[in-house]
Motif scaffolding. Structure first.
Motif, mmCIF file in Angstrom:
data_model
loop_
_atom_site.group_PDB
_atom_site.id
_atom_site.type_symbol
_atom_site.label_atom_id
_atom_site.label_comp_id
_atom_site.label_asym_id
_atom_site.label_seq_id
_atom_site.Cartn_x
_atom_site.Cartn_y
_atom_site.Cartn_z
ATOM 1 N N GLY A 128 0.805 -1.222 0.000
ATOM 2 C CA GLY A 128 0.000 0.000 0.000
ATOM 3 C C GLY A 128 0.832 1.264 0.000
ATOM 4 O O GLY A 128 2.012 1.249 -0.348
ATOM 5 N N SER A 129 0.196 2.367 0.410
ATOM 6 C CA SER A 129 0.860 3.672 0.315
ATOM 7 C C SER A 129 1.573 4.014 1.618
ATOM 8 O O SER A 129 1.372 3.371 2.653
ATOM 9 N N PHE A 130 2.393 5.058 1.560
ATOM 10 C CA PHE A 130 3.171 5.494 2.726
ATOM 11 C C PHE A 130 2.268 5.796 3.916
ATOM 12 O O PHE A 130 2.541 5.411 5.043
ATOM 13 N N GLY A 131 1.181 6.510 3.627
ATOM 14 C CA GLY A 131 0.288 6.962 4.690
ATOM 15 C C GLY A 131 -0.354 5.824 5.471
ATOM 16 O O GLY A 131 -0.755 6.002 6.619
ATOM 17 N N GLU A 132 -0.435 4.660 4.871
ATOM 18 C CA GLU A 132 -1.056 3.529 5.568
ATOM 19 C C GLU A 132 -0.179 2.982 6.689
ATOM 20 O O GLU A 132 -0.638 2.168 7.482
ATOM 21 N N HIS A 133 1.063 3.416 6.743
ATOM 22 C CA HIS A 133 1.962 2.944 7.798
ATOM 23 C C HIS A 133 2.363 4.071 8.739
ATOM 24 O O HIS A 133 3.319 3.972 9.487
ATOM 25 N N LYS A 174 4.908 9.500 13.521
ATOM 26 C CA LYS A 174 5.274 8.207 14.075
ATOM 27 C C LYS A 174 5.005 7.179 12.992
ATOM 28 O O LYS A 174 3.912 7.123 12.429
ATOM 29 N N LEU A 175 6.016 6.379 12.677
ATOM 30 C CA LEU A 175 5.911 5.441 11.564
ATOM 31 C C LEU A 175 6.138 4.012 12.034
ATOM 32 O O LEU A 175 6.964 3.765 12.917
ATOM 33 N N GLN A 176 5.434 3.087 11.432
ATOM 34 C CA GLN A 176 5.715 1.674 11.664
ATOM 35 C C GLN A 176 6.696 1.217 10.594
ATOM 36 O O GLN A 176 6.379 1.224 9.406
ATOM 37 N N LEU A 177 7.909 0.831 11.002
ATOM 38 C CA LEU A 177 8.885 0.328 10.043
ATOM 39 C C LEU A 177 8.632 -1.157 9.800
ATOM 40 O O LEU A 177 7.859 -1.809 10.504
ATOM 41 N N LYS A 178 9.317 -1.661 8.777
ATOM 42 C CA LYS A 178 9.123 -3.053 8.368
ATOM 43 C C LYS A 178 10.410 -3.829 8.667
ATOM 44 O O LYS A 178 11.502 -3.331 8.400
ATOM 45 N N PRO A 179 10.299 -5.041 9.225
ATOM 46 C CA PRO A 179 11.524 -5.793 9.522
ATOM 47 C C PRO A 179 12.269 -6.163 8.242
ATOM 48 O O PRO A 179 11.629 -6.480 7.226
ATOM 49 N N CYS A 180 13.592 -6.103 8.278
ATOM 50 C CA CYS A 180 14.382 -6.533 7.119
ATOM 51 C C CYS A 180 15.563 -7.360 7.622
ATOM 52 O O CYS A 180 16.210 -6.999 8.596
#
Lengths: 436, 245
Positions: A128-133, A174-180
């Motif tokens: 999805g888009s940036f705003g969704e996270h 405030k952002l939710q990052l994604k595990p990498c």
């Protein structure tokens, strides 16, 4: 000094502005500006048209407001000031196992800009888009600091995400990052022979990151040929290897048909006929053009337009017609991208819709602007949409017709900024708000 | 290896960039300045960027009572104690001409205050037989010019002090880097007329860190200012005194 009178422009360099710009470095300085004389904000001005411009007025350069305010290594929740670049966010946190979930084609986009344009990336069909996270946004709005989220002041949140800065100046988010698992991407590239091949391949792709490059100079049976790039996170740890290069002179190479044809042929042949797979540093995969500073100088002094549209999945024929016209015109630069888009969007004026998005750069010339006008009509007819972050030419009525929530958005912007202090050149050009 | 950096004048644009660079190496950073709110925010930022620890401490070049607690706090840390001095103030020459009293503050901010601080710190560096002092001067200190000689002379005094301190600390394994930046794109220079070849603070920070690693004595940043200042210093005084830049 707080204010500096200066000329400035955005990425496409077609529209320009002159006015007083402040570049605060401290939260208190910014707060004082917003209390005394609120003005629209911009970041590194990586949108193409006139979104970040305020000719004859004031503007706030947010690029020095770039602190990390909080980071939780267990949950991957990070709070940062709006001027932090996404490339910096990636550089700081990917080695520790967290990356931004959505990244546009340049690491110079700031967090504030990514929210204000609700940007998308090569993984839009999945993530999805940036705003969704975005978990929450703190903005200076209506004379005070407010924090909005999908749960709190929901309407203001939805008017702010994708809202091109009209509901307030974004201070932090405030952002939710994604595990990498590493700092690289496992990338598979293969050649595609024509347009139908492109659509079939994108339709069939199950990769979390997928995007196609198109040789927009190829006509006839080869129209639409290009390279499909599919990728997933890799466990490899690869530092970005190259030093940035600079374009020394303003020279219209990308505006030259012969150059574009030669370049495209070579670019296509880079990938062996059987395709190839390998690990690439994340920066090189996500931000390929950031390595060439001043790349837009290749369009010459007059600047350039980027045409980017999205059309619904059933309108691929219309998209093929557009691509045919673009190819026959011979005007397109080598930078042409096609990708499948999901339905993900977080704001009232967000660009994404399920379907296909096509982005093409054109030199700023009369013949190209006439072609773009035709293409825009075709997008409208196909039930598609143009991207505000890229637009520099469209008319207001057309844009309003493409954004069904425009009226609600304008009402929310008027509530947040009744004086119209945040109105920019784009908002004036498209008459998106009625306050003068 | 554990390292601690005291950053004096930590809210300045250059200091912030330098503090981030040492934070990414995992250093403990003591941020010293007057704007405590801003320093506390910067400390959080540095820890998120990789600093082992970052603390905000009050420092005012005009208030020597603030010096001791910073040095005591630094001395609690193990390993090498380093300091980078980014303080200074530059009133417009015309303002000084109107109010010569401004000279006192300029000299204290840009020279006397930091020199006194470093003099108090020197025994700690000597006792640990190592550690680096970065003193940020200015190209304005290389020659007294019509448009900026009060600030320039304070920085010239600081340069001379740093040279002497280098001589002293070398004997016990310490080192002093004198940094002479040209025009840097900071909040202080934003909107000032006549700026050219303006450098990004992050690039300046990178140059400084490289100089620390290579134990350079005096650096100009960006490097070409060495040539520019060589030419400016070579202009004979009978001619120079008639120039007005």
């Amino acid at each position: 000094m707080l204010w500096k009178t200066t000329d400035y422009t955005a990425w496409g360099r077609v529209h320009t502005a002159r006015g007083d710009v402040a570049r605060p470095e401290r939260a208190r300085t910014l707060a004082t500006i917003m209390e005394e004389a609120p003005a629209p904000a911009f970041g590194f001005r990586r949108s193409y048209g006139d979104t970040p411009l305020n000719d004859g007025g004031r503007a706030i350069d947010m690029t020095r407001m770039d602190k990390v305010l909080a980071f939780d290594p267990d949950t991957g929740v990070v709070e940062v000031e709006a001027g932090l670049r996404l490339g910096e966010l990636l550089r700081l946190f990917a080695p520790r196992g967290w990356m931004p979930r959505v990244m546009p084609g340049t690491g110079f986009a700031t967090v504030g800009g990514a929210i204000a344009n609700d940007v998308h990336g090569k993984n839009h069909h999945v993530d999805g888009s940036f705003g969704e996270h975005v978990l929450s946004v703190t903005l200076f709005s209506g004379g005070k600091r407010v924090t909005v989220s999908p749960a709190r002041l929901k309407t203001l949140f939805r008017a702010t995400v994708g809202g091109i800065g009209q509901t307030g100046v974004i201070l932090s988010a405030k952002l939710q990052l994604k595990p990498c698992p590493g700092t690289a991407m496992r990338v598979t590239e293969r050649r595609l022979d024509d347009w139908d091949d492109q659509i079939d391949a994108l339709e069939a792709s199950s990769a979390p990151y997928a995007v196609s490059w198109i040789d927009a100079q190829a006509r006839g049976a080869r129209m639409g040929r290009g390279i499909l790039e599919e990728a997933d996170l890799s466990e490899a740890r690869l530092p970005s290897r190259e030093r940035p290069k600079s374009v020394p002179l303003t020279m219209g190479l990308f505006s030259n048909g012969l150059f574009a044809r030669t370049f495209n042929e070579g670019y296509l042949r880079r990938v062996p006929e059987a395709g190839r797979t390998g690990d690439k540093p994340m920066e090189d995969f996500f931000f390929p053009l950031d390595k060439i500073h001043g790349v837009t100088k290749l369009y010459g002094k007059a600047g350039f337009h980027q045409f980017q549209c999205v059309v619904p999945p059933e309108a691929t024929d219309a998209l093929r017609d557009m691509m045919g016209r673009i190819a026959r015109s011979g005007l397109a630069s080598p930078l042409v991208v096609l990708k499948r888009m999901g339905a993900g969007r977080a704001g009232m004026l967000s660009f994404p819709m399920a379907g296909y998005t096509l982005a093409v750069d054109f030199p700023n010339r009369a013949r190209a602007t006439r072609l773009i006008a035709t293409l825009e009509e075709m997008v409208a007819e196909a039930g598609g949409r143009l991207y505000l972050a890229k637009d520099s030419l469209a008319g207001g009525d057309m844009i309003k017709g493409m954004y069904p929530e425009w009226t609600d958005w304008a009402a929310e912007a008027a509530k947040a900024d009744p004086e119209g202090a945040l109105i920019t050149d784009m908002v004036r050009r498209l008459e998106l708000r009625s306050v003068a | 290896m554990t390292e601690t950096w005291i950053i004096l004048g930590a809210t300045s644009s250059m200091a912030r960039a330098f503090a981030r660079a040492v934070a990414e190496r995992g250093a403990t950073v003591l941020l010293a300045g007057r704007d405590m709110d801003e320093l506390k925010g910067a400390a959080v930022d540095l820890e998120a960027r990789g600093a082992a620890r970052a603390l905000a401490l009050r420092f005012d070049a005009r208030d020597p009572a603030t010096f001791g607690p910073i040095i005591d706090r630094a001395a609690e840390e193990e390993g090498m104690i380093n300091a980078a001095v980014f303080v200074g103030s530059m009133p417009a020459q015309a303002d000084v001409d109107g109010d010569p009293g401004l000279i006192d503050g300029t000299v204290v901010d840009s020279f006397a205050g930091p020199a006194r601080f470093l003099h108090m710190l020197a025994p700690v560096i000597e006792a640990r037989a190592g550690g680096t002092v970065v003193g940020v001067g200015s190209v304005a200190g290389d020659r007294g010019r019509y448009s900026n000689y009060v600030y320039g002379s304070a920085k010239a005094g600081f340069h001379t002090y740093l040279a002497g301190l280098r001589n002293r600390l070398t004997r016990s394994g310490g080192h002093v880097v004198t940094v002479k930046p040209g025009f840097v794109d900071t909040a202080m220079t934003w909107g000032i007329e006549g700026m050219f070849l303006v450098a990004d603070p992050a690039d300046v920070a990178r140059d400084i860190l490289k100089a620390v690693e290579k134990k350079r004595n005096v650096i100009y940043t960006p490097f070409f200012w060495r040539w520019i200042m060589t030419i400016i210093r070579l202009v004979p005084e009978p001619i120079f005194k008639k120039l007005s830049f």
